[in-house]
Design an enzyme around this catalytic site. Structure first.
Site, mmCIF file in Angstrom:
data_model
loop_
_atom_site.group_PDB
_atom_site.id
_atom_site.type_symbol
_atom_site.label_atom_id
_atom_site.label_comp_id
_atom_site.label_asym_id
_atom_site.label_seq_id
_atom_site.Cartn_x
_atom_site.Cartn_y
_atom_site.Cartn_z
ATOM 1 N N HIS A 201 42.247 40.421 39.009
ATOM 2 C CA HIS A 201 42.911 39.129 38.823
ATOM 3 C C HIS A 201 43.683 38.678 40.067
ATOM 4 O O HIS A 201 44.067 37.520 40.171
ATOM 5 C CB HIS A 201 43.831 39.149 37.593
ATOM 6 C CG HIS A 201 45.113 39.907 37.757
ATOM 7 N ND1 HIS A 201 45.295 41.197 37.302
ATOM 8 C CD2 HIS A 201 46.296 39.550 38.320
ATOM 9 C CE1 HIS A 201 46.521 41.595 37.570
ATOM 10 N NE2 HIS A 201 47.152 40.618 38.191
ATOM 11 N N ASP B 119 39.655 45.316 35.197
ATOM 12 C CA ASP B 119 40.552 44.541 36.067
ATOM 13 C C ASP B 119 40.748 45.224 37.420
ATOM 14 O O ASP B 119 41.864 45.346 37.914
ATOM 15 C CB ASP B 119 41.909 44.312 35.387
ATOM 16 C CG ASP B 119 42.764 43.288 36.144
ATOM 17 O OD1 ASP B 119 42.171 42.405 36.801
ATOM 18 O OD2 ASP B 119 44.004 43.386 36.105
ATOM 19 N N SER C 20 50.995 43.417 41.362
ATOM 20 C CA SER C 20 49.660 43.675 40.811
ATOM 21 C C SER C 20 48.722 44.251 41.868
ATOM 22 O O SER C 20 48.606 43.726 42.969
ATOM 23 C CB SER C 20 49.059 42.376 40.273
ATOM 24 O OG SER C 20 49.725 41.963 39.120
#
Length: 409
Positions: free
Chosen positions: A130, A160, A235
């Site tokens: 993402h 992911d 992230s």
């Protein structure tokens, strides 16, 4: 003659008053008072490591107590510093640029930021999918501030994860640990790029290990929950153990609408990442093994309600047509029921073991599946009704069936 002693006393008093009222208050005597040697006062000795420094200015003189030298780091601080120094050269900042269309202004570039870490000296970098999803341009900034254009080598939207490649000299790869034996309470560290603040380290513990849904509602088995502060920009960065080894990939935070740390962050276990990397290396794409089934996790309460022969395991709700489970003769559910507001199918085979290892929940199945690849043959232990039996299954390629079932394994 009698007035002489009186005049002398008056002169001395006047001089003393002038010195204290004018000369001292203006700091004129400060050149002689740069540093005062510690003395014993009221029977208590001033520590030898302390000095008193006089600082003067328009407001007068201030006496400040100063340490002779910086104190030594304690054991905990030394460990924090060692982890940071070891891991930081392997951590990168990632900037992704996508182009959005604005009705008035046409194409408008939009930038996102995240983190990642170096896998090898060839320049492979792991991050979250993402972070770079739909990006037209991806740029990587190393800890030494050098910037490089990155190529997206492969993505695994299901987990992911994304693999990038840069061309740069003298890269320092991160050290990957194991994530199968992690324990709640274990100390962990997160390094990344929160809110664009590169090289930021936070510390906490493993708060829990649980299955969650990822940013795209994708299942993440054995996700590492931590109270280490994780914010937007973290992230894709590494979650580290106390030896500075990667145990997870930071992926999301739990919040109640505030897009910042709530003390509940999650990381993808590094063993999952290793399996994904192995697929990229061997096949050039993700080739995850699959049983091609949708399952329902069973606990003692549910088992008692529906009369199952075991109070643990995974109940097969559905087998996908033409998939691995159907070819092996496994049975899905035939009776529609509801668990809360969610419809479920009962009456299928109950999986309780795989290759001799007990399967109590989805995490157990995920751990065993991560040690296999598509095309491997495994032995499932199931209950069909009250009958316990072993069934051989040839694992399918999950990529070929992606999106065909909601809770697939």
């Amino acid at each position: 003659m009698k007035m002489r002693p009186v005049l002398l006393v008056v002169l001395l008093l006047s001089g003393f008053y002038y010195v204290t009222a004018h000369v001292w208050s203006t700091g004129a005597v400060s050149p002689w008072l740069h540093r005062v040697v510690p003395t014993v006062s009221s029977g208590t000795a001033v520590p030898a490591a302390m000095n008193t420094a006089a600082v003067n200015g328009p407001l007068g003189t201030f006496e400040l107590t100063e340490a002779d030298a910086a104190p030594a780091y304690d054991a905990e601080e030394q460990q924090n510093i060692a982890v940071y120094k070891k891991a930081l050269p392997s951590v990168v900042n990632i900037t992704s640029t996508a182009v959005a269309f604005d009705f008035f202004y046409g194409n408008v570039p939009q930038q996102g930021q995240g983190s990642g870490f170096i896998l090898d000296k060839q320049g492979h970098i792991l991050t979250n999918n993402h972070v770079i999803d739909n990006a037209q341009r991806v740029e990587v900034t190393l800890s030494d501030k050098h910037k490089y254009k990155a190529t997206v080598v492969g993505v695994d939207k299901g987990h992911d994860l994304a693999l990038l490649l840069i061309t740069a000299p003298n890269l320092q790869p991160a050290t990957l640990a194991e994530s199968q034996s992690l324990t709640v309470g274990q100390r962990v560290y997160a390094i990344g790029n929160p809110f664009g603040l590169s090289g930021t380290m936070t510390r906490g513990i493993i708060s829990a290990i649980r299955s969650i849904r990822g940013p795209n509602n994708n299942p993440i088995e054995d996700a590492i929950q931590t109270d280490a502060a994780v914010n937007p920009g973290n992230s894709g960065g590494p979650l580290l153990n106390s030896r500075g080894e990667v145990i997870g990939i930071t992926t999301l935070i739990a919040n109640n609408g505030a897009d910042q740390s709530s003390g509940i962050g999650f990381a993808i276990p590094v063993n999952t990442a290793k399996a994904v990397i192995a697929d990229f290396a061997k096949y050039g794409r993700i080739r995850r093994p699959s049983l091609d089934i949708a399952t329902l996790e069973i606990g003692p309460e549910v088992a008692e309600q529906i009369g199952l022969p075991a109070d643990y395991g995974l109940l097969i709700e559905r087998v996908l047509p033409g998939g691995a489970a159907e070819k092996a003769g496994l049975h899905g559910g035939t009776q529609r029921a509801y668990q809360g507001n969610m419809p479920v199918m009962l009456g299928g085979d109950l999986i309780v073991g795989m290759d001799g290892q007990e399967i109590s929940n989805a995490q157990d199945l995920s751990a065993v599946m991560n040690s296999h690849k598509a095309g491997d043959e495994v032995t499932l232990t199931v209950f069909r009704g009250r009958k316990r039996m072993d069934v051989k299954v040839k694992l399918n390629d999950a990529t070929e069936r992606q999106g065909e079932a909601g809770r697939e394994a």
